[in-house]
Design a protein around this motif. Structure first.
Motif, PDB file in Angstrom:
ATOM      1  N   SER A 151     -45.819  -5.679  -1.133  1.00 53.45           N
ATOM      2  CA  SER A 151     -46.359  -6.648  -0.558  1.00 53.45           C
ATOM      3  C   SER A 151     -46.846  -7.633  -1.790  1.00 53.45           C
ATOM      4  O   SER A 151     -46.713  -8.912  -1.421  1.00 53.45           O
ATOM      5  CB  SER A 151     -47.614  -6.215   0.053  1.00 53.45           C
ATOM      6  OG  SER A 151     -47.197  -5.547   1.311  1.00 53.45           O
ATOM      7  N   TRP A 178     -43.920  -9.619  -2.294  1.00 59.03           N
ATOM      8  CA  TRP A 178     -43.827 -10.680  -1.207  1.00 59.03           C
ATOM      9  C   TRP A 178     -44.634 -11.766  -1.531  1.00 59.03           C
ATOM     10  O   TRP A 178     -44.003 -12.966  -1.285  1.00 59.03           O
ATOM     11  CB  TRP A 178     -44.325  -9.903  -0.031  1.00 59.03           C
ATOM     12  CG  TRP A 178     -44.196 -10.798   1.275  1.00 59.03           C
ATOM     13  CD1 TRP A 178     -43.059 -10.645   2.006  1.00 59.03           C
ATOM     14  CD2 TRP A 178     -45.019 -11.625   1.855  1.00 59.03           C
ATOM     15  NE1 TRP A 178     -43.437 -11.713   3.061  1.00 59.03           N
ATOM     16  CE2 TRP A 178     -44.590 -12.102   2.933  1.00 59.03           C
ATOM     17  CE3 TRP A 178     -46.512 -12.068   1.620  1.00 59.03           C
ATOM     18  CZ2 TRP A 178     -45.271 -13.099   3.815  1.00 59.03           C
ATOM     19  CZ3 TRP A 178     -47.015 -12.999   2.374  1.00 59.03           C
ATOM     20  CH2 TRP A 178     -46.383 -13.426   3.530  1.00 59.03           C
ATOM     21  N   TYR A 179     -45.746 -11.569  -2.028  1.00 57.27           N
ATOM     22  CA  TYR A 179     -46.857 -12.696  -2.194  1.00 57.27           C
ATOM     23  C   TYR A 179     -46.069 -13.693  -3.458  1.00 57.27           C
ATOM     24  O   TYR A 179     -46.275 -14.673  -3.437  1.00 57.27           O
ATOM     25  CB  TYR A 179     -48.095 -12.266  -2.662  1.00 57.27           C
ATOM     26  CG  TYR A 179     -49.151 -11.875  -1.574  1.00 57.27           C
ATOM     27  CD1 TYR A 179     -49.684 -13.028  -0.712  1.00 57.27           C
ATOM     28  CD2 TYR A 179     -49.493 -10.888  -1.092  1.00 57.27           C
ATOM     29  CE1 TYR A 179     -50.595 -13.022   0.125  1.00 57.27           C
ATOM     30  CE2 TYR A 179     -50.358 -10.613  -0.148  1.00 57.27           C
ATOM     31  CZ  TYR A 179     -51.089 -11.840   0.663  1.00 57.27           C
ATOM     32  OH  TYR A 179     -51.825 -11.447   1.637  1.00 57.27           O
ATOM     33  N   ASN A 226     -40.612  -5.962   4.376  1.00 58.87           N
ATOM     34  CA  ASN A 226     -41.084  -7.008   3.304  1.00 58.87           C
ATOM     35  C   ASN A 226     -39.985  -7.721   2.640  1.00 58.87           C
ATOM     36  O   ASN A 226     -40.291  -9.125   2.570  1.00 58.87           O
ATOM     37  CB  ASN A 226     -42.066  -6.410   2.473  1.00 58.87           C
ATOM     38  CG  ASN A 226     -43.545  -6.355   2.630  1.00 58.87           C
ATOM     39  OD1 ASN A 226     -44.107  -7.097   3.542  1.00 58.87           O
ATOM     40  ND2 ASN A 226     -44.308  -5.245   2.251  1.00 58.87           N
ATOM     41  N   SER A 280     -38.790  -9.968   5.505  1.00 62.17           N
ATOM     42  CA  SER A 280     -39.864 -10.862   5.821  1.00 62.17           C
ATOM     43  C   SER A 280     -39.828 -12.137   4.885  1.00 62.17           C
ATOM     44  O   SER A 280     -40.076 -13.452   5.362  1.00 62.17           O
ATOM     45  CB  SER A 280     -41.448 -10.249   6.008  1.00 62.17           C
ATOM     46  OG  SER A 280     -42.345 -11.024   6.167  1.00 62.17           O
ATOM     47  N   GLN A 287     -37.318 -13.148   3.528  1.00 58.96           N
ATOM     48  CA  GLN A 287     -36.130 -13.755   3.980  1.00 58.96           C
ATOM     49  C   GLN A 287     -36.244 -14.722   5.207  1.00 58.96           C
ATOM     50  O   GLN A 287     -35.478 -15.339   5.546  1.00 58.96           O
ATOM     51  CB  GLN A 287     -34.818 -13.098   4.135  1.00 58.96           C
ATOM     52  CG  GLN A 287     -34.695 -11.894   2.964  1.00 58.96           C
ATOM     53  CD  GLN A 287     -33.956 -12.837   1.583  1.00 58.96           C
ATOM     54  OE1 GLN A 287     -33.559 -13.674   1.858  1.00 58.96           O
ATOM     55  NE2 GLN A 287     -34.404 -12.118   0.669  1.00 58.96           N
ATOM     56  N   LYS A 288     -37.550 -14.321   5.909  1.00 60.89           N
ATOM     57  CA  LYS A 288     -37.943 -15.176   7.313  1.00 60.89           C
ATOM     58  C   LYS A 288     -36.840 -14.342   8.118  1.00 60.89           C
ATOM     59  O   LYS A 288     -36.582 -14.883   9.184  1.00 60.89           O
ATOM     60  CB  LYS A 288     -37.740 -16.542   7.252  1.00 60.89           C
ATOM     61  CG  LYS A 288     -38.828 -17.106   6.323  1.00 60.89           C
ATOM     62  CD  LYS A 288     -39.188 -18.275   6.827  1.00 60.89           C
ATOM     63  CE  LYS A 288     -40.379 -18.780   5.763  1.00 60.89           C
ATOM     64  NZ  LYS A 288     -40.006 -20.021   5.049  1.00 60.89           N
ATOM     65  N   GLU A 289     -36.307 -13.225   7.956  1.00 58.86           N
ATOM     66  CA  GLU A 289     -35.078 -12.585   8.992  1.00 58.86           C
ATOM     67  C   GLU A 289     -36.118 -11.559   9.852  1.00 58.86           C
ATOM     68  O   GLU A 289     -36.335 -10.782   9.501  1.00 58.86           O
ATOM     69  CB  GLU A 289     -34.208 -11.901   8.481  1.00 58.86           C
ATOM     70  CG  GLU A 289     -33.240 -12.888   7.675  1.00 58.86           C
ATOM     71  CD  GLU A 289     -31.791 -12.054   7.536  1.00 58.86           C
ATOM     72  OE1 GLU A 289     -31.548 -11.334   8.307  1.00 58.86           O
ATOM     73  OE2 GLU A 289     -30.975 -12.695   6.608  1.00 58.86           O
ATOM     74  N   ARG A 290     -37.001 -12.368  10.657  1.00 52.90           N
ATOM     75  CA  ARG A 290     -37.898 -11.647  11.041  1.00 52.90           C
ATOM     76  C   ARG A 290     -37.591 -10.566  12.257  1.00 52.90           C
ATOM     77  O   ARG A 290     -38.339  -9.273  12.261  1.00 52.90           O
ATOM     78  CB  ARG A 290     -38.787 -12.528  11.992  1.00 52.90           C
ATOM     79  CG  ARG A 290     -39.259 -13.871  11.235  1.00 52.90           C
ATOM     80  CD  ARG A 290     -40.744 -14.206  11.444  1.00 52.90           C
ATOM     81  NE  ARG A 290     -40.865 -15.235  10.707  1.00 52.90           N
ATOM     82  CZ  ARG A 290     -41.695 -15.220   9.454  1.00 52.90           C
ATOM     83  NH1 ARG A 290     -41.966 -14.052   8.938  1.00 52.90           N
ATOM     84  NH2 ARG A 290     -42.169 -16.305   8.664  1.00 52.90           N
ATOM     85  N   LEU A 307     -48.298  -5.035   9.588  1.00 52.38           N
ATOM     86  CA  LEU A 307     -47.249  -5.996   8.947  1.00 52.38           C
ATOM     87  C   LEU A 307     -46.256  -6.174  10.085  1.00 52.38           C
ATOM     88  O   LEU A 307     -45.873  -7.608  10.201  1.00 52.38           O
ATOM     89  CB  LEU A 307     -46.476  -5.297   7.811  1.00 52.38           C
ATOM     90  CG  LEU A 307     -47.259  -5.229   6.556  1.00 52.38           C
ATOM     91  CD1 LEU A 307     -46.449  -4.359   5.434  1.00 52.38           C
ATOM     92  CD2 LEU A 307     -47.904  -6.567   6.203  1.00 52.38           C
TER      93      LEU A 307
END
Lengths: 210, 538
Positions: free
Chosen positions: B288, B291-292, B322, B325, B327-330, B353
């Motif tokens: 995470s 990720w940030y 993560n 996430s 990559q925005k491949e939700r 999450l």
């Protein structure tokens, strides 16, 4: 309608020749593509069909919405009534839509396969406008239609409550229709809660708790 | 207890197999043993106990549940309860433990605590855990559980005194364990001595276990209360050998993480995993933090390693989630988080999450389900509370979102992000005084977080206190900010004050900083040119 050039219209701008949409590379003169595998959700688009309420003009028992949406091209929706047959998706919240994909298979469905389709958008069932009408000749595979508005040489998503597919005619003048799968895609939007989308990391990292 | 020679041989062979971790052999032999007829129930229980131990070693608790159903000895009741707990037969487990009348043993109390916690009987769980810890102060996990439940005890007392405690398995304490000697292992030689100070100084024996646990406990407790600075100081004050262990480094990473110093967190976590590559705990928070920081390649590398080494660890799938996430491949991220939840159905962080991904997909029902599940498992999971609040905020259900944000603040009062959101929520309902208070205390808590000041500026200009607003926003500008939206806000205030030149200059700066904002800024500039009486909402 006004923003969609009819299929086969001449290019007005030379740059249009090579410009493809940001969405799925739709040629500007023909706003649909044919693919052998379905479009899938990615960083730019997401499947939004599950957020809508699906209504069929008619269906044979056991060949309804479930079969249309089960991610399985071996099952299908079969209409059971008079033409035109419609699939209407109502989104309770107005939502941006970009692509509409159907899977049809002439090899198995023969005269049940649609030959002339129209796609409509609108906010209520009474104010639908036509996005595109397409003639298909013995089609097999995925047909991906752009729902977007043509702007600056690309198709941009539009916001709508309703997406409707109308089957006007089948191959060899068949009465009922078979559609095996439908997917609707919308643009992927960044999660926005109380802040705009910050461009600098110093700001954006404080915008969420992850 | 009278065993025939065959039975004795079987028993010894089973015990040897268990000790050498030859589990399937142990299971086979102990099954043979339990097939031999027993003359007394005591013998029967003993055989079943051995068989149950083999099954537990095989990690088949469901077999234990079946074979120990009608047992009566204390040891077997405990194993039965343990197996019931592992197969989520909570009521049976509790009944068995209450039957076994061994309430002065730490392990029974600890298990009872876990059972109550699963049933959300938090008060009961707390009292069992405290009792377990009082009976045996080495029961660190009981202390951890108490912290997770938000019950903070005095560490200096709780790790000092042991009440008189019975042990279920007196002969099985680690001191009875026979280490493998060189003769067992051919030419096995002890590892070469390292030159670290911990090995040199005789001081390493000066500390006793209770003292060490009290120090670790104090730090862990401070972190659980989100007193990150205090926790960090306590961790840094640990003896060197412990301070540089994977656990302590990970806790320091968590401290930085909770202070929103993600670069620092990444550094500590990396040191921890370099030191102890076998650690899977806290890899979720490490991912995470990456990720940030939007560290794509590090995240990918961590994921690759985790998949290679610990495919079935739930944390691995949070790392994967993560990664997607970011990559925005939700959809894929949701699949990964769901896998993590499958592997550990009590993984509240994974639920939270997963909720975030659903929220980003505007799938509000699923998001709410996941946030609520996260909170049911861990009522102190403030990430999920914030998510639930934001979900309601997005739906403009401000009273509900206010409740969530307030609950999140009561768990973590030192979070400037939560305070900012609370302020935004107050602002949305027109409670401007409270909003200003929230923003100001958020600014006080965390000087690095620019968002409360940003929001305060917007709010003040909304209240026609434009000069104050400008001074706040312009101090942000001076902090070397590259944020386009900040310049847009300043521009809007100048436009409102009737200074179009200054407004235009700021709009242009904003445009330069983020060319993607083109259409919004273009509209603002057109407004500036078009309107003679400059009416603009900030």
């Amino acid at each position: 309608m006004s923003y969609l050039s009819p299929i086969g219209s001449p290019f007005t701008d030379v740059t249009d020749l090579f410009s493809h949409s940001e969405l799925e590379g739709f040629p500007i003169d023909r706003p649909y593509t044919k693919t052998r595998i379905p479009l899938s959700a990615n960083a730019h688009r997401r499947e939004i069909g599950k957020l809508g309420i699906w209504t069929l003009s008619s269906a044979k028992l056991g060949n309804g919405v479930e079969q249309l949406r089960d991610d399985n091209v071996n099952t299908f929706w079969q209409s059971d009534g008079v033409q035109p047959h419609t699939v209407t998706v109502f989104f309770p919240r107005k939502i941006a839509v970009s692509e509409f994909c159907i899977f049809v298979d002439f090899k198995s469905d023969e005269s049940y396969t649609p030959s002339k389709l129209s796609i409509y958008l609108g906010n209520t069932t009474t104010d639908l406008w036509e996005v595109q009408t397409v003639d298909l000749d013995e089609p097999t595979g995925w047909f991906n239609f752009s729902l977007g508005k043509q702007q600056g040489g690309a198709f941009r998503p539009v916001k709508t409550h309703i997406v409707q597919l109308m089957v006007l005619q089948n191959q060899h003048n068949g009465r009922d229709t078979h559609i095996r799968e439908i997917k609707i895609f919308g643009p992927r939007e960044d999660l926005k809660i109380a802040f705009p989308n910050f461009n600098s990391a110093a700001y954006s990292k404080y915008a969420f708790i992850h | 207890m009278v065993l025939s020679p065959l039975e004795n041989q079987l028993k010894e062979a089973t015990e040897w197999s268990l000790k050498s971790y030859l589990v399937s052999n142990a299971v086979f032999l102990s099954e043979r043993l339990s097939s031999e007829p027993s003359s007394t129930t005591e013998d029967e229980e003993l055989k079943l106990h051995l068989l149950a131990k083999c099954y537990l070693a095989e990690s088949s608790p469901y077999k234990v549940v079946l074979i120990l159903k009608n047992c009566s000895s204390v040891e077997n009741l405990y194993l039965y309860a343990l197996a019931c707990f592992q197969t989520t037969k909570l009521e049976e487990a509790e009944k068995a433990l209450l039957k076994c009348s061994l309430h002065t043993s730490a392990e029974v109390n600890y298990l009872l605590g876990q059972i109550c916690e699963r049933q959300s009987r938090i008060q009961d769980a707390i009292s069992y855990y405290s009792k377990a810890l009082n009976l045996n102060s080495n029961l660190w996990t009981a202390f951890e559980k108490l912290c997770e439940l938000g019950y903070f005890i005095d560490t200096s007392i709780s790790f000092k005194t042991d009440e008189k405690s019975e042990h279920l398995f007196p002969g099985e304490s680690p001191s009875n364990f026979h280490p493998l000697t060189a003769s067992n292992f051919g030419n096995w030689s002890p590892p070469p001595k390292l030159n670290s100070p911990a090995h040199k100084t005789p001081a390493k024996t000066s500390k006793d276990l209770k003292q060490l646990l009290a120090e670790l406990g104090k730090a862990y407790q401070a972190l659980s209360q989100y007193n990150t600075n205090e926790a960090m100081n306590l961790l840094k004050a640990l003896p060197d050998s412990q301070k540089n262990s994977g656990w302590a480094l990970c806790q320091m990473g968590r401290c930085c993480f909770e202070k929103y110093d993600f670069a620092g967190a990444v550094e500590y976590f990396q040191r921890a995993f370099q030191k102890e590559p076998q650690r899977t705990e806290d890899t979720d928070y490490y991912s995470s933090a990456l990720w940030y920081e939007k560290k794509n390649s590090e995240l990918c590398y961590t994921l690759h390693n985790a998949l290679k080494n610990a495919y079935y660890a739930p944390q691995t799938w949070v790392i994967a989630g993560n990664f997607y996430s970011l990559q925005k491949e939700r959809e894929t991220a949701i699949k990964c988080f769901t896998r993590a939840i499958q592997l550990n159905p009590y993984y509240s962080y994974a639920y939270a999450l997963c909720g975030h991904e659903h929220l980003a997909n505007e799938d509000f029902d699923q998001a709410r389900y996941h946030y609520e599940s996260a909170n049911n498992i861990d009522s102190r999971q403030y990430t999920a509370l914030w998510g639930l609040g934001s979900l309601y905020f997005k739906q403009e259900k401000y009273t509900q979102s206010l409740q969530c944000y307030k609950a999140a603040r009561s768990i973590n009062p030192n979070s400037s992000i939560i305070l900012t959101y609370l302020g935004v929520n107050y602002k949305a309902t027109g409670h401007y005084e409270e909003a200003i208070n929230c923003f100001e205390s958020a600014i006080r808590i965390d000087k690095k977080n620019p968002l409360p000041k940003f929001q305060l500026g917007i709010l003040l200009s909304q209240l026609d206190r434009d000069q104050e607003a400008l001074s706040h926003l312009e101090t942000l500008c001076q902090e070397n900010s590259r944020e386009s939206h900040l310049y847009i806000q300043i521009g809007k205030i100048y436009a409102k004050l009737g200074q179009p030149e200054k407004a235009l200059r700021h709009y242009n700066d904003a445009q330069e900083l983020n060319p993607k904002n083109h259409s919004e800024i273009k509209n603002l500039i057109e407004q500036l040119h078009g309107s003679s009486s400059l009416h603009m909402m900030p």
